[in-house]
Design a protein around this motif. Structure first.
Motif, PDB file in Angstrom:
ATOM      1  N   LEU A   7      51.341  19.878  44.060  1.00 34.46           N
ATOM      2  CA  LEU A   7      51.466  21.275  44.465  1.00 34.46           C
ATOM      3  C   LEU A   7      50.827  22.187  43.417  1.00 34.46           C
ATOM      4  O   LEU A   7      50.068  23.099  43.753  1.00 34.46           O
ATOM      5  N   ARG A   8      51.103  21.927  42.143  1.00 37.98           N
ATOM      6  CA  ARG A   8      50.515  22.732  41.072  1.00 37.98           C
ATOM      7  C   ARG A   8      48.994  22.585  41.085  1.00 37.98           C
ATOM      8  O   ARG A   8      48.254  23.557  40.925  1.00 37.98           O
ATOM      9  N   SER A   9      48.512  21.381  41.274  1.00 34.05           N
ATOM     10  CA  SER A   9      47.077  21.144  41.308  1.00 34.05           C
ATOM     11  C   SER A   9      46.423  21.912  42.455  1.00 34.05           C
ATOM     12  O   SER A   9      45.378  22.542  42.279  1.00 34.05           O
ATOM     13  N   ARG A  10      47.042  21.900  43.607  1.00 36.67           N
ATOM     14  CA  ARG A  10      46.515  22.631  44.764  1.00 36.67           C
ATOM     15  C   ARG A  10      46.519  24.140  44.489  1.00 36.67           C
ATOM     16  O   ARG A  10      45.561  24.845  44.815  1.00 36.67           O
ATOM     17  N   THR A  11      47.587  24.610  43.872  1.00 33.41           N
ATOM     18  CA  THR A  11      47.686  26.028  43.537  1.00 33.41           C
ATOM     19  C   THR A  11      46.591  26.436  42.559  1.00 33.41           C
ATOM     20  O   THR A  11      45.936  27.465  42.725  1.00 33.41           O
ATOM     21  N   MET A  12      46.368  25.632  41.538  1.00 34.88           N
ATOM     22  CA  MET A  12      45.357  25.960  40.530  1.00 34.88           C
ATOM     23  C   MET A  12      43.947  25.911  41.118  1.00 34.88           C
ATOM     24  O   MET A  12      43.087  26.696  40.712  1.00 34.88           O
ATOM     25  N   ARG A  13      43.688  25.016  42.057  1.00 37.97           N
ATOM     26  CA  ARG A  13      42.364  24.965  42.696  1.00 37.97           C
ATOM     27  C   ARG A  13      42.087  26.231  43.495  1.00 37.97           C
ATOM     28  O   ARG A  13      40.937  26.604  43.702  1.00 37.97           O
ATOM     29  N   ALA A  14      43.147  26.879  43.955  1.00 36.50           N
ATOM     30  CA  ALA A  14      42.990  28.086  44.763  1.00 36.50           C
ATOM     31  C   ALA A  14      42.684  29.325  43.913  1.00 36.50           C
ATOM     32  O   ALA A  14      42.291  30.353  44.449  1.00 36.50           O
ATOM     33  N   VAL A  15      42.858  29.242  42.597  1.00 35.27           N
ATOM     34  CA  VAL A  15      42.591  30.377  41.722  1.00 35.27           C
ATOM     35  C   VAL A  15      41.082  30.582  41.639  1.00 35.27           C
ATOM     36  O   VAL A  15      40.335  29.663  41.337  1.00 35.27           O
ATOM     37  N   ARG A  16      40.663  31.814  41.898  1.00 31.90           N
ATOM     38  CA  ARG A  16      39.232  32.107  41.948  1.00 31.90           C
ATOM     39  C   ARG A  16      38.774  32.790  40.673  1.00 31.90           C
ATOM     40  O   ARG A  16      39.539  33.454  39.996  1.00 31.90           O
ATOM     41  N   SER A  17      37.487  32.652  40.388  1.00 32.69           N
ATOM     42  CA  SER A  17      36.926  33.362  39.239  1.00 32.69           C
ATOM     43  C   SER A  17      36.131  34.584  39.697  1.00 32.69           C
ATOM     44  O   SER A  17      35.902  35.498  38.920  1.00 32.69           O
ATOM     45  N   LYS A  18      35.717  34.594  40.949  1.00 33.80           N
ATOM     46  CA  LYS A  18      34.985  35.722  41.515  1.00 33.80           C
ATOM     47  C   LYS A  18      35.695  36.180  42.787  1.00 33.80           C
ATOM     48  O   LYS A  18      36.400  35.408  43.420  1.00 33.80           O
ATOM     49  N   ASP A  19      35.471  37.436  43.137  1.00 32.17           N
ATOM     50  CA  ASP A  19      36.036  38.010  44.355  1.00 32.17           C
ATOM     51  C   ASP A  19      37.560  37.921  44.384  1.00 32.17           C
ATOM     52  O   ASP A  19      38.166  37.716  45.430  1.00 32.17           O
ATOM     53  N   THR A  20      38.181  38.102  43.231  1.00 36.61           N
ATOM     54  CA  THR A  20      39.634  38.100  43.158  1.00 36.61           C
ATOM     55  C   THR A  20      40.166  39.394  43.768  1.00 36.61           C
ATOM     56  O   THR A  20      39.425  40.373  43.930  1.00 36.61           O
ATOM     57  N   LYS A  21      41.437  39.411  44.076  1.00 31.46           N
ATOM     58  CA  LYS A  21      42.034  40.611  44.660  1.00 31.46           C
ATOM     59  C   LYS A  21      41.869  41.825  43.743  1.00 31.46           C
ATOM     60  O   LYS A  21      41.439  42.882  44.208  1.00 31.46           O
ATOM     61  N   PRO A  22      42.173  41.708  42.422  1.00 31.99           N
ATOM     62  CA  PRO A  22      41.953  42.876  41.556  1.00 31.99           C
ATOM     63  C   PRO A  22      40.489  43.319  41.528  1.00 31.99           C
ATOM     64  O   PRO A  22      40.187  44.514  41.551  1.00 31.99           O
ATOM     65  N   GLU A  23      39.571  42.358  41.496  1.00 34.20           N
ATOM     66  CA  GLU A  23      38.149  42.712  41.496  1.00 34.20           C
ATOM     67  C   GLU A  23      37.764  43.432  42.779  1.00 34.20           C
ATOM     68  O   GLU A  23      37.034  44.429  42.749  1.00 34.20           O
ATOM     69  N   MET A  24      38.252  42.963  43.902  1.00 33.61           N
ATOM     70  CA  MET A  24      37.922  43.598  45.184  1.00 33.61           C
ATOM     71  C   MET A  24      38.476  45.027  45.243  1.00 33.61           C
ATOM     72  O   MET A  24      37.830  45.919  45.784  1.00 33.61           O
ATOM     73  N   ILE A  25      39.648  45.243  44.685  1.00 30.30           N
ATOM     74  CA  ILE A  25      40.226  46.593  44.653  1.00 30.30           C
ATOM     75  C   ILE A  25      39.330  47.518  43.840  1.00 30.30           C
ATOM     76  O   ILE A  25      39.011  48.632  44.264  1.00 30.30           O
ATOM     77  N   VAL A  26      38.897  47.067  42.662  1.00 30.50           N
ATOM     78  CA  VAL A  26      38.041  47.891  41.810  1.00 30.50           C
ATOM     79  C   VAL A  26      36.690  48.132  42.487  1.00 30.50           C
ATOM     80  O   VAL A  26      36.172  49.252  42.467  1.00 30.50           O
ATOM     81  N   ARG A  27      36.123  47.115  43.089  1.00 32.55           N
ATOM     82  CA  ARG A  27      34.836  47.273  43.775  1.00 32.55           C
ATOM     83  C   ARG A  27      34.934  48.304  44.891  1.00 32.55           C
ATOM     84  O   ARG A  27      34.065  49.188  45.014  1.00 32.55           O
ATOM     85  N   LYS A  28      35.978  48.217  45.686  1.00 31.34           N
ATOM     86  CA  LYS A  28      36.152  49.160  46.796  1.00 31.34           C
ATOM     87  C   LYS A  28      36.346  50.580  46.263  1.00 31.34           C
ATOM     88  O   LYS A  28      35.785  51.534  46.791  1.00 31.34           O
ATOM     89  N   LEU A  29      37.126  50.708  45.202  1.00 28.29           N
ATOM     90  CA  LEU A  29      37.379  52.013  44.590  1.00 28.29           C
ATOM     91  C   LEU A  29      36.075  52.631  44.078  1.00 28.29           C
ATOM     92  O   LEU A  29      35.770  53.788  44.369  1.00 28.29           O
ATOM     93  N   ILE A  30      35.293  51.859  43.330  1.00 27.26           N
ATOM     94  CA  ILE A  30      34.042  52.371  42.766  1.00 27.26           C
ATOM     95  C   ILE A  30      33.031  52.693  43.865  1.00 27.26           C
ATOM     96  O   ILE A  30      32.354  53.717  43.816  1.00 27.26           O
ATOM     97  N   HIS A  31      32.937  51.833  44.862  1.00 26.32           N
ATOM     98  CA  HIS A  31      32.019  52.093  45.969  1.00 26.32           C
ATOM     99  C   HIS A  31      32.412  53.380  46.689  1.00 26.32           C
ATOM    100  O   HIS A  31      31.556  54.202  47.035  1.00 26.32           O
ATOM    101  N   GLY A  32      33.711  53.573  46.889  1.00 21.87           N
ATOM    102  CA  GLY A  32      34.195  54.789  47.537  1.00 21.87           C
ATOM    103  C   GLY A  32      33.923  56.042  46.730  1.00 21.87           C
ATOM    104  O   GLY A  32      33.869  57.148  47.276  1.00 21.87           O
ATOM    105  N   MET A  33      33.758  55.883  45.430  1.00 21.12           N
ATOM    106  CA  MET A  33      33.431  57.016  44.561  1.00 21.12           C
ATOM    107  C   MET A  33      31.938  57.330  44.599  1.00 21.12           C
ATOM    108  O   MET A  33      31.485  58.294  43.983  1.00 21.12           O
ATOM    109  N   GLY A  34      31.154  56.499  45.295  1.00 26.92           N
ATOM    110  CA  GLY A  34      29.728  56.752  45.448  1.00 26.92           C
ATOM    111  C   GLY A  34      28.821  55.999  44.500  1.00 26.92           C
ATOM    112  O   GLY A  34      27.611  56.190  44.524  1.00 26.92           O
ATOM    113  N   TYR A  35      29.376  55.133  43.670  1.00 28.81           N
ATOM    114  CA  TYR A  35      28.559  54.362  42.725  1.00 28.81           C
ATOM    115  C   TYR A  35      28.107  53.063  43.385  1.00 28.81           C
ATOM    116  O   TYR A  35      28.824  52.470  44.181  1.00 28.81           O
ATOM    117  N   ARG A  36      26.920  52.615  43.003  1.00 29.48           N
ATOM    118  CA  ARG A  36      26.400  51.344  43.492  1.00 29.48           C
ATOM    119  C   ARG A  36      26.178  50.429  42.304  1.00 29.48           C
ATOM    120  O   ARG A  36      25.863  50.880  41.207  1.00 29.48           O
TER     121      ARG A  36
END
Length: 136
Positions: A7-36
């Protein structure tokens, strides 16, 4: 029936290094502010999460636990295999430091957004706008 290790191994495999939830929140926020921006440029030290090339600025979005932030979540210590995790987080911190040093040595300005900062979006917007628009 799965064992706790499976179970722990499966959980750890699911951890991402890109497109994480915090990263997606920041990307959406910055894009909404008009920055590219560009994502994860591999030719820059540390492959920053967001790259604003014309402004010579990069943004890293770090998970507090994984990068050893000094907040409540970052200070949490795993009970199982504690020595491994302490060393792992220390290696992550050293890698982050090398990436930031390499970027600043090449004239880039670096901002790090921590997962725990996502709760106050207005403050985060102000911080990002100041960082991206500053004519330093």
């Amino acid at each position: 029936m799965t064992t706790p290790d499976e179970l722990r191994s499966r959980t750890m495999r699911a951890v991402r290094s890109k497109d994480t939830k915090p990263e997606m929140i920041v990307r959406k926020l910055i894009h909404g502010m008009g920055y590219r921006y560009r994502l994860h440029r591999k030719d820059l030290p540390g492959s920053p999460d967001l790259v604003f090339a014309a402004r010579r600025r990069v943004v890293f979005v770090h998970g507090c636990f994984w990068h050893g932030h000094d907040c409540k979540r970052g200070a949490r210590q795993p009970k199982a295999n504690a020595e491994y995790w302490r060393e792992k987080i220390e290696r992550n911190r050293a890698r982050d430091s090398r990436a930031t040093g390499g970027l600043t040595a090449n004239g880039w300005l670096v901002a790090t957004i921590w997962e725990c900062e996502l709760g106050n979006r207005e403050h985060l917007k102000d911080r990002l706008r100041s960082f991206l628009d500053d004519q330093a």
